[in-house]
Structures are given as structure tokens and as C-alpha cells.
Design an enzyme around this catalytic site. Structure first.
Site, PDB file in Angstrom:
ATOM      1  N   VAL A 257      41.866  39.239  47.988  1.00 53.33           N
ATOM      2  CA  VAL A 257      42.220  40.491  47.298  1.00 53.33           C
ATOM      3  C   VAL A 257      43.333  41.080  48.158  1.00 53.33           C
ATOM      4  O   VAL A 257      43.086  41.598  49.247  1.00 53.33           O
ATOM      5  CB  VAL A 257      41.010  41.452  47.210  1.00 53.33           C
ATOM      6  CG1 VAL A 257      41.434  42.790  46.617  1.00 53.33           C
ATOM      7  CG2 VAL A 257      39.897  40.817  46.378  1.00 53.33           C
ATOM      8  N   PRO A 258      44.573  40.946  47.683  1.00 54.98           N
ATOM      9  CA  PRO A 258      45.718  41.063  48.608  1.00 54.98           C
ATOM     10  C   PRO A 258      46.094  42.509  48.945  1.00 54.98           C
ATOM     11  O   PRO A 258      47.147  43.009  48.528  1.00 54.98           O
ATOM     12  CB  PRO A 258      46.847  40.365  47.839  1.00 54.98           C
ATOM     13  CG  PRO A 258      46.494  40.592  46.398  1.00 54.98           C
ATOM     14  CD  PRO A 258      44.991  40.619  46.316  1.00 54.98           C
ATOM     15  N   CYS A 259      45.273  43.158  49.739  1.00 53.27           N
ATOM     16  CA  CYS A 259      45.574  44.546  50.109  1.00 53.27           C
ATOM     17  C   CYS A 259      46.821  44.645  50.988  1.00 53.27           C
ATOM     18  O   CYS A 259      47.387  45.728  51.135  1.00 53.27           O
ATOM     19  CB  CYS A 259      44.361  45.188  50.782  1.00 53.27           C
ATOM     20  SG  CYS A 259      43.740  44.270  52.193  1.00 53.27           S
ATOM     21  N   HIS A 260      47.242  43.491  51.549  1.00 52.57           N
ATOM     22  CA  HIS A 260      48.491  43.522  52.333  1.00 52.57           C
ATOM     23  C   HIS A 260      49.705  43.767  51.439  1.00 52.57           C
ATOM     24  O   HIS A 260      50.781  44.070  51.929  1.00 52.57           O
ATOM     25  CB  HIS A 260      48.661  42.206  53.107  1.00 52.57           C
ATOM     26  CG  HIS A 260      48.716  40.990  52.238  1.00 52.57           C
ATOM     27  ND1 HIS A 260      47.568  40.370  51.757  1.00 52.57           N
ATOM     28  CD2 HIS A 260      49.762  40.287  51.722  1.00 52.57           C
ATOM     29  CE1 HIS A 260      47.931  39.328  51.003  1.00 52.57           C
ATOM     30  NE2 HIS A 260      49.253  39.253  50.969  1.00 52.57           N
ATOM     31  N   ARG A 261      49.530  43.638  50.110  1.00 59.27           N
ATOM     32  CA  ARG A 261      50.655  43.861  49.181  1.00 59.27           C
ATOM     33  C   ARG A 261      50.764  45.325  48.766  1.00 59.27           C
ATOM     34  O   ARG A 261      51.492  45.660  47.836  1.00 59.27           O
ATOM     35  CB  ARG A 261      50.492  42.974  47.935  1.00 59.27           C
ATOM     36  CG  ARG A 261      50.622  41.488  48.259  1.00 59.27           C
ATOM     37  CD  ARG A 261      50.346  40.587  47.072  1.00 59.27           C
ATOM     38  NE  ARG A 261      50.149  39.203  47.542  1.00 59.27           N
ATOM     39  CZ  ARG A 261      49.455  38.277  46.896  1.00 59.27           C
ATOM     40  NH1 ARG A 261      48.905  38.567  45.715  1.00 59.27           N
ATOM     41  NH2 ARG A 261      49.306  37.070  47.397  1.00 59.27           N
TER      42      ARG A 261
END
Lengths: 154, 188
Positions: free
Chosen positions: B149-153
Site C-alpha cells: 500500500v504505497p504510502c511513499h507515493r
């Protein structure tokens, strides 16, 4: 109700349960009994209502599996062509003949002596596993040791 | 004491509710946990393993076992992702540790494709509460399944990095990886 992850039981108490079973049913049946014990425990685990003595709970299940194994062995003596090489379980190493003598004791004495010396339980804990009082547990250990000693001297 | 055999028999009986194992990454040892529904937790090296496992025991099921074989698919996909050969994960996400607005924000985040970024404000709006920017930030900060779940994006308005549970150097590394920057290799 906080239960630790089952992996923790496996790591913290698995070796004790295995040692107990090795002393209780011998090194060959111990692995089967250990598997059955841990599977039973895992099945029941989410419904467990206490977590004060998880080691005692596991040993109680192990004791039931050991009794099952003894009953099965009486019903079905299986002749084997080759005797498997016995892996030396920790509790057996000091003196296999001694533990064989322990395994010839009657049920409660056998369980009590094994719990005392292979699983290092105190008398109150032994009582909880074999379902008797602390005094009765002490008496079972004493009587069991006396028989083993007699057999030993003979 | 054959624990591998025990794990095999437990799995065959459907007794493993949470399986976990270690996964190597370019920024240290991760711990991944899966349920039958998908990946439920990915923990960075800095997180204390005992706490991570106890939380899974409390909130998912105490039948938590270390079974590396059950994580083979996740491990392979993560390896491919870190090498830049994979842009989307096939393993589904089990969102059962997320609730309310945090769940909505994480689901919205899950839909951000590889190489794209949003601001916390945009994420809050997509999740249905344009004014909940701070809550969107918290949902990302406590994301149980980072990377997948790409919270870095998700970045600050104006392009600032914002925060990251695994450390800002990891967020930077992931963003560089996805933008094709060679600096992705620089960490090592």
C-alpha cells in the site's frame, strides 16, 4: 484476553514438551506425540480462557497424548524388521535403562516422575497436569522413585 | 521436534491464521505477515518484532506461526519490485487492521499507480473527506502494509517528502526507484 502468538509457545515450551514426551513414551514415539500435542493445542488455542500457565496446559495435553500412545501400543504391538536407530533425546542421555524403568511404572507414578525430572515441574504443577493434589503428586513421585530404585538394585 | 512438519500439518488443517516470515530488502530485514485474504502486515527492521506479532495475535488471531513457505509469493514479488522489474503486486491486501477513514485513505492510496504521487490533501479528498488532511497523514504514517500500500507515493503539498515509518531515506529510495533515478542504487 491477550494470548501470545502461538509461535512463542512453540519456541519457549516446545523443547520442554518434547523432552517430557521423550522420557514418557520413548524417543521413537515422542515426535509423533509432540506433533499431536502441538496440533491439539493450536486447534484449541483461540478459545483458551486463561493464559497464566501455558506450559502446564501444553504438558497436560502432552500427558493425554502419551496415554493415547500407550493404549494404542497395547492394542497394536507392531513388530518391526529393523530397529530404528534411536536418536538420543536429552532426557534419555543420562541413562536410557533408568528411563525404561520409569516407563514401566504405573500411569500416575510414571507421569509424576517424568514431569518432576524430565520437565522439572514442582509438585503443585505436577498435580495440575495429572489432576491430583500437590500432596498426591509428591506421593506419586516418591512411590515411583522407590519402585525404580528397587528395580535398579535388582 | 520437527517444526517444519508441524507447520505443514497445521497448514493442511487450516489452523494457521497468520503466517509470517522475514524478507530481505535493500534497506534491511522486513517482516511480512499474510492471512488467507492476503498480506496483512509488513514491518520495517526498526519495528520491534515481539510487538508486531503480539498486535497480530490480539487483532487478527493468536494462531500466529512463522512459516516462510507461505510467504514465498510475497517475497518473490517484493524482490522483483526492489529490482525495478515489478510495478504492481498480485498478492491481495488484507485491510482488516484498518477501519473508518484510515481504511478509506489506505484504499485510495492502494490505487495510486507505480511512479505517480499525490499530496496528503488530494488523498484526503479522494478518500471522501477533503478537510481530513491530517487524518490522511496519520493513515499513511500508521499504514500496516507499507510498500504494497504505497504510502511513499503521498507527499506534502509543494513537494516536501512528509514523513515515513521506515525512515525518510527509505521513502526517498522508493520514489527514486519509481522515477527511474539512478540514485535508487546509491543507498548501498
Amino acid at each position: 484476553m491477550k494470548l501470545p502468538p502461538f509461535q512463542m509457545l512453540l519456541e519457549e515450551h516446545g523443547p520442554d514438551v518434547h523432552r517430557y514426551l521423550a522420557a514418557r513414551v520413548g524417543p521413537i514415539d515422542a515426535e509423533d506425540c509432540w506433533q499431536e500435542t502441538m496440533l491439539s493445542a493450536l486447534r484449541a488455542y483461540p478459545k483458551l480462557r486463561h493464559q497464566s500457565n501455558l506450559r502446564g496446559w501444553l504438558l497436560r495435553i502432552a500427558e493425554r497424548k502419551a496415554l493415547d500412545a500407550h493404549r494404542a501400543a497395547k492394542r497394536l504391538p507392531v513388530p518391526v524388521e529393523h530397529v530404528p536407530e534411536q536418536p538420543a533425546a536429552a532426557a534419555e542421555r543420562p541413562d536410557p535403562a533408568l528411563w525404561r524403568a520409569v516407563r514401566r511404572l504405573p500411569g500416575k507414578q510414571r507421569a509424576a516422575v517424568t514431569l518432576r525430572f524430565a520437565a522439572d515441574l514442582d509438585y503443585a504443577a505436577i498435580g495440575r497436569v495429572i489432576e491430583c493434589s500437590e500432596a498426591a503428586a509428591r506421593q506419586n513421585v516418591r512411590a515411583g522413585l522407590a519402585s525404580v530404585r528397587r528395580e535398579w538394585v535388582r | 521436534m520437527n517444526t517444519a512438519e508441524f507447520a505443514r500439518r497445521a497448514a493442511a488443517e487450516g489452523l494457521i491464521d497468520v503466517a509470517y516470515a522475514g524478507v530481505d530488502s535493500p534497506f534491511g530485514h522486513l517482516t511480512a505477515a499474510v492471512t488467507d485474504a492476503g498480506i496483512v502486515r509488513l514491518a520495517f527492521e526498526g519495528e520491534e518484532l515481539d510487538g508486531v506479532l503480539q498486535e497480530l495475535a490480539d487483532r487478527v488471531s493468536p494462531r500466529v506461526l512463522e512459516v516462510p513457505a507461505k510467504l514465498d509469493g510475497v517475497r518473490r514479488e517484493l524482490d522483483e519490485y526492489f529490482e525495478g522489474r515489478r510495478h504492481a503486486f498480485q498478492t491481495p491486501v488484507d485491510f482488516q487492521l484498518s477501519h473508518g477513514f484510515h481504511l478509506k485513505a489506505r484504499e485510495a492510496c492502494y490505487a495510486i499507480p507505480f511512479g505517480k504521487v499525490l499530496t496528503y490533501a488530494e488523498l484526503a479528498a479522494i478518500a471522501g473527506s477533503p478537510r481530513a488532511v491530517r487524518a490522511a497523514g496519520q493513515a499513511m504514517a500508521r499504514n500496516p502494509v507499507p510498500i504494497v500500500v504505497p504510502c511513499h507515493r503521498v507527499l506534502r503539498t509543494g513537494g516536501g517528502l512528509g514523513g515515513y515509518g521506515g525512515g525518510l531515506h527509505v521513502k526517498r529510495w522508493l520514489l527514486d526507484l519509481e522515477s527511474g533515478e539512478p540514485s535508487a542504487q546509491r543507498l548501498f
